[in-house]
Enzyme design. Structure first.
Site, mmCIF file in Angstrom:
data_model
loop_
_atom_site.group_PDB
_atom_site.id
_atom_site.type_symbol
_atom_site.label_atom_id
_atom_site.label_comp_id
_atom_site.label_asym_id
_atom_site.label_seq_id
_atom_site.Cartn_x
_atom_site.Cartn_y
_atom_site.Cartn_z
ATOM 1 N N TYR A 116 -4.432 2.864 2.231
ATOM 2 C CA TYR A 116 -3.634 1.637 2.279
ATOM 3 C C TYR A 116 -2.139 1.892 2.513
ATOM 4 C CZ TYR A 116 -7.872 -0.452 0.397
ATOM 5 O OH TYR A 116 -9.161 -0.859 0.211
ATOM 6 N N HIS B 157 -0.184 -5.128 3.362
ATOM 7 C CA HIS B 157 -0.345 -5.501 1.954
ATOM 8 C C HIS B 157 0.428 -4.568 1.023
ATOM 9 C CE1 HIS B 157 -2.363 -8.772 0.147
ATOM 10 N NE2 HIS B 157 -3.489 -8.211 -0.229
ATOM 11 N N ASN C 91 -5.318 -7.766 -6.248
ATOM 12 C CA ASN C 91 -5.762 -9.024 -6.834
ATOM 13 C C ASN C 91 -5.791 -9.027 -8.362
ATOM 14 O OD1 ASN C 91 -6.059 -9.672 -4.169
ATOM 15 N ND2 ASN C 91 -8.272 -9.879 -4.231
ATOM 16 N N ASP D 203 4.101 -8.803 -0.167
ATOM 17 C CA ASP D 203 4.051 -9.153 1.252
ATOM 18 C C ASP D 203 3.943 -10.668 1.398
ATOM 19 O OD1 ASP D 203 1.375 -8.699 0.071
ATOM 20 O OD2 ASP D 203 0.648 -9.387 2.001
ATOM 21 N N ASN E 293 -2.910 -13.559 -3.760
ATOM 22 C CA ASN E 293 -3.759 -13.265 -4.921
ATOM 23 C C ASN E 293 -3.087 -12.374 -5.958
ATOM 24 O OD1 ASN E 293 -5.885 -14.874 -4.085
ATOM 25 N ND2 ASN E 293 -6.816 -13.242 -2.888
#
Length: 192
Positions: free
Chosen positions: A14, A19, A66, A92, A113
């Site tokens: 990631y 994100h 989340n 973000d 989220n």
């Protein structure tokens, strides 16, 4: 003491995704202010230091985006940080162009989220946030695919400038308050 929490996802795959601009901003602050992210507590990686004469904790929740509130709430309780006045969250924002920031003193999650989780765990939405524009999702593209995608071309260079500006905005919030940071950064966009 401030908690500055950058939101993101913890796995290496990631790094550099849309994100994870919150994590990237924490990394930038860590570099600028020589604050090592060496501790772990409540499923978060953190480091203690000073920005603009104030004690700070730089935090990367390792709960995945989340569930960010599951880390932030207990850490704030442990360090006795007032989440209404001493919490800054960096995330973000797909509603902002790449290169744009939006600073707010409070507000809804706006469909994010990670912010939803924080609001649910804190029981309020009155914390400062620095939202970093990652660009609008193309039509017909899955939202998860978009936010977990990497920046390319001009956007990759623009986001670097945006992350620098986000780090500056955090310093401005600590030094002169959220309203001052809003006046300085909202409506302005990084340009190549």
């Amino acid at each position: 003491m401030y908690i500055i929490a950058g939101l993101g996802n913890p796995e290496k795959k990631y790094i550099g995704t849309r994100h994870n601009v919150g994590f990237a901003t924490i990394d930038k602050l860590s570099d600028i202010y020589n604050i090592g992210i060496t501790g772990t507590k409540f499923n978060g990686a953190y480091g203690k230091g000073t920005i603009a004469g104030e004690k700070v904790i730089l935090l990367k929740p390792l709960t995945y985006m989340n569930l960010s509130g599951e880390c932030i709430r207990p850490l704030a309780d442990y360090f006795k940080v007032d989440t209404k006045t001493e919490l800054i969250v960096i995330s973000d924002d797909i509603d902002l162009d790449v290169g744009a920031l939006r600073i707010r003193p409070k507000g809804s999650a706006g469909g994010h989220n990670g912010l939803k989780s924080i609001i649910a765990h804190l029981g309020h939405d009155e914390f400062s946030r620095v939202r970093v524009g990652v660009g609008h999702k193309p039509p017909k593209m899955d939202l998860a695919d978009y936010v977990l995608g990497h920046f390319a071309g001009d956007d990759a260079r623009l986001i670097e400038l945006s992350i620098e500006n986000a780090a500056e905005a955090v310093k401005e919030i600590i030094e002169n308050g959220t309203d001052s940071a809003m006046n300085k950064f909202n409506g302005k966009k990084a340009e190549l």
